[in-house]
Scaffold this motif. Structure first.
Motif, PDB file in Angstrom:
ATOM      1  N   TRP A  38      39.912  49.852  38.876  1.00  0.00           N
ATOM      2  CA  TRP A  38      41.424  49.774  38.535  1.00  0.00           C
ATOM      3  C   TRP A  38      42.135  50.497  39.652  1.00  0.00           C
ATOM      4  O   TRP A  38      43.215  50.369  39.903  1.00  0.00           O
ATOM      5  CB  TRP A  38      41.532  50.917  37.303  1.00  0.00           C
ATOM      6  N   TYR A  43      43.930  37.665  40.100  1.00  0.00           N
ATOM      7  CA  TYR A  43      44.921  37.957  39.338  1.00  0.00           C
ATOM      8  C   TYR A  43      45.333  36.758  38.439  1.00  0.00           C
ATOM      9  O   TYR A  43      45.704  36.731  37.201  1.00  0.00           O
ATOM     10  CB  TYR A  43      46.055  38.763  39.944  1.00  0.00           C
ATOM     11  N   HIS A  76      43.196  36.050  35.441  1.00  0.00           N
ATOM     12  CA  HIS A  76      43.325  36.851  34.461  1.00  0.00           C
ATOM     13  C   HIS A  76      44.538  36.101  33.457  1.00  0.00           C
ATOM     14  O   HIS A  76      44.673  37.007  32.260  1.00  0.00           O
ATOM     15  CB  HIS A  76      43.922  38.387  34.925  1.00  0.00           C
ATOM     16  N   THR A  77      45.070  35.284  33.796  1.00  0.00           N
ATOM     17  CA  THR A  77      46.126  34.817  33.109  1.00  0.00           C
ATOM     18  C   THR A  77      45.910  33.522  32.471  1.00  0.00           C
ATOM     19  O   THR A  77      45.093  32.646  32.788  1.00  0.00           O
ATOM     20  CB  THR A  77      47.521  34.446  33.792  1.00  0.00           C
ATOM     21  N   HIS A 128      35.495  34.732  33.117  1.00  0.00           N
ATOM     22  CA  HIS A 128      34.924  35.933  32.709  1.00  0.00           C
ATOM     23  C   HIS A 128      34.401  36.743  34.115  1.00  0.00           C
ATOM     24  O   HIS A 128      34.522  38.013  33.987  1.00  0.00           O
ATOM     25  CB  HIS A 128      33.815  35.605  31.951  1.00  0.00           C
ATOM     26  N   ARG A 173      37.434  38.631  35.366  1.00  0.00           N
ATOM     27  CA  ARG A 173      38.110  39.650  34.510  1.00  0.00           C
ATOM     28  C   ARG A 173      37.181  40.689  34.044  1.00  0.00           C
ATOM     29  O   ARG A 173      37.741  41.785  33.719  1.00  0.00           O
ATOM     30  CB  ARG A 173      38.387  38.729  33.186  1.00  0.00           C
ATOM     31  N   HIS A 174      35.789  40.449  33.957  1.00  0.00           N
ATOM     32  CA  HIS A 174      35.012  41.518  33.759  1.00  0.00           C
ATOM     33  C   HIS A 174      34.992  42.305  34.904  1.00  0.00           C
ATOM     34  O   HIS A 174      34.607  43.640  34.585  1.00  0.00           O
ATOM     35  CB  HIS A 174      33.475  40.985  33.641  1.00  0.00           C
ATOM     36  N   PHE A 227      37.070  43.913  36.775  1.00  0.00           N
ATOM     37  CA  PHE A 227      38.075  44.694  36.553  1.00  0.00           C
ATOM     38  C   PHE A 227      38.143  45.657  35.437  1.00  0.00           C
ATOM     39  O   PHE A 227      39.282  46.507  35.013  1.00  0.00           O
ATOM     40  CB  PHE A 227      39.558  44.148  36.909  1.00  0.00           C
ATOM     41  N   GLY A 282      38.445  44.328  32.478  1.00  0.00           N
ATOM     42  CA  GLY A 282      39.402  43.744  31.214  1.00  0.00           C
ATOM     43  C   GLY A 282      38.751  43.322  30.305  1.00  0.00           C
ATOM     44  O   GLY A 282      39.397  42.904  29.117  1.00  0.00           O
ATOM     45  N   VAL A 283      37.437  42.793  30.381  1.00  0.00           N
ATOM     46  CA  VAL A 283      36.860  41.950  29.112  1.00  0.00           C
ATOM     47  C   VAL A 283      35.448  42.614  29.175  1.00  0.00           C
ATOM     48  O   VAL A 283      34.840  43.140  29.975  1.00  0.00           O
ATOM     49  CB  VAL A 283      36.734  40.586  29.289  1.00  0.00           C
ATOM     50  N   SER A 284      34.928  42.527  27.852  1.00  0.00           N
ATOM     51  CA  SER A 284      33.702  42.920  27.621  1.00  0.00           C
ATOM     52  C   SER A 284      32.566  42.059  28.113  1.00  0.00           C
ATOM     53  O   SER A 284      32.722  40.787  28.407  1.00  0.00           O
ATOM     54  CB  SER A 284      32.886  43.051  26.123  1.00  0.00           C
TER      55      SER A 284
END
Length: 296
Positions: free
Chosen positions: A136, A151, A154-155, A206, A209-210, A212, A214-216
């Motif tokens: 982060w 980024y 992520h959207t 994934h 996103r992972h 950072f 942001g997801v499991s």
């Protein structure tokens, strides 16, 4: 091309060189594929090495063995895939080489299972193990700008964009990350079909996103992720290769990663080369592998 059941995957791979030769496993990154090592594997095979170049999960003909398996792109999954590939082929130890995602898999196996690794070539980011707990923390703006694609992924717009425009997007990334590499349509055409893998989009999203937080991740890799969170040192012999013209991860003046390597270690900067170092500078990659082999 060959294939083998390894863990949760049916991994497809290219193999060249004598079966009795010293095994070398070469791992590609995003957004590339096994063809990044065509010249490297040809050269090493001619020198007596047994070269194995797998397609990572989500690329080319590699497939999941079950529709129930989570399509994870997290770092622990990549490391586990590499270890499963070695186990399936009964390779007790090998030289590893990789960059980007493949470099991460190689660094993970070298750090956690050093007895399986005779030597490591890590291209680009030398210590390629993510520090997810601190992901982060913002980087300097010039560095953040290079991460636009992370980024974007992520959207929902990024999901649709990668799904619909994957070839144009990946080719654009090649140009940005290796500005001096004048790859031909033939070179691009050899790799582009790998992005049509049915799991490519889900695994790429994934992955970014992972990293950072942001997801499991896939719970089956929780133990490996816990070990990686400690940022373990790499004790095996290692040469880090970095392209001076890398458009996404240019080398710093100071070697900030060397503290994580406790064995034989060299850092080599390659002029006029970008992110896809094995394909852009195969001679430099082969020279590094010969150095590692000679140190045995």
């Amino acid at each position: 091309m060959k294939s083998i059941k390894a863990g949760c995957l049916e991994i497809h791979y290219h193999e060249t060189g004598p079966e009795a030769g010293d095994p070398v496993i070469l791992l590609h990154g995003f957004p590339y594929d096994a063809h990044a090592y065509d010249a490297v594997s040809t050269d090493l095979a001619a020198r007596g090495f047994r070269c194995l170049v797998p397609y990572l999960r989500g690329y080319g003909p590699t497939r999941f063995r079950s529709s129930e398996t989570m399509r994870s792109g997290q770092q622990a999954a990549l490391g586990a895939d590499l270890l499963a590939f070695m186990d399936a082929l009964a390779i007790r130890s090998a030289f590893l080489g990789g960059y980007d995602w493949g470099g991460r898999a190689a660094c993970i196996v070298a750090a956690l299972w050093p007895e399986r690794v005779r030597g490591l070539i890590s291209c680009g980011q030398g210590y390629n193990i993510q520090d997810i707990a601190n992901a982060w923390r913002p980087a300097p703006p010039v560095e953040e700008a290079r991460y636009w694609y992370m980024y974007y992924f992520h959207t929902e717009r990024g999901r649709v964009g990668l799904t619909q425009n994957r070839h144009d997007l990946c080719r654009h990334i090649w140009s940005l990350w290796s500005p001096g590499w004048r790859f031909s349509d033939v070179t691009w055409g050899a790799t582009a079909p790998s992005f049509d893998n049915p799991d490519f989009v889900e695994i790429v999203l994934h992955s970014y996103r992972h990293r950072f937080g942001g997801v499991s991740g896939d719970p089956s890799y929780d133990r490996i992720e816990a070990l990686l969170a400690a940022q373990p040192d790499i004790t095996v012999p290692c040469i880090v290769l970095q392209g001076q013209d890398d458009g996404v991860d240019p080398p710093a003046d100071d070697d900030l990663d060397c503290k994580h390597f406790t064995g034989f270690y060299e850092r080599r900067l390659i002029n006029g080369v970008g992110h896809n170092l094995p394909q852009e500078a195969p001679t430099a990659f082969v020279a590094a592998m010969l150095t590692l082999a000679g140190a045995q």
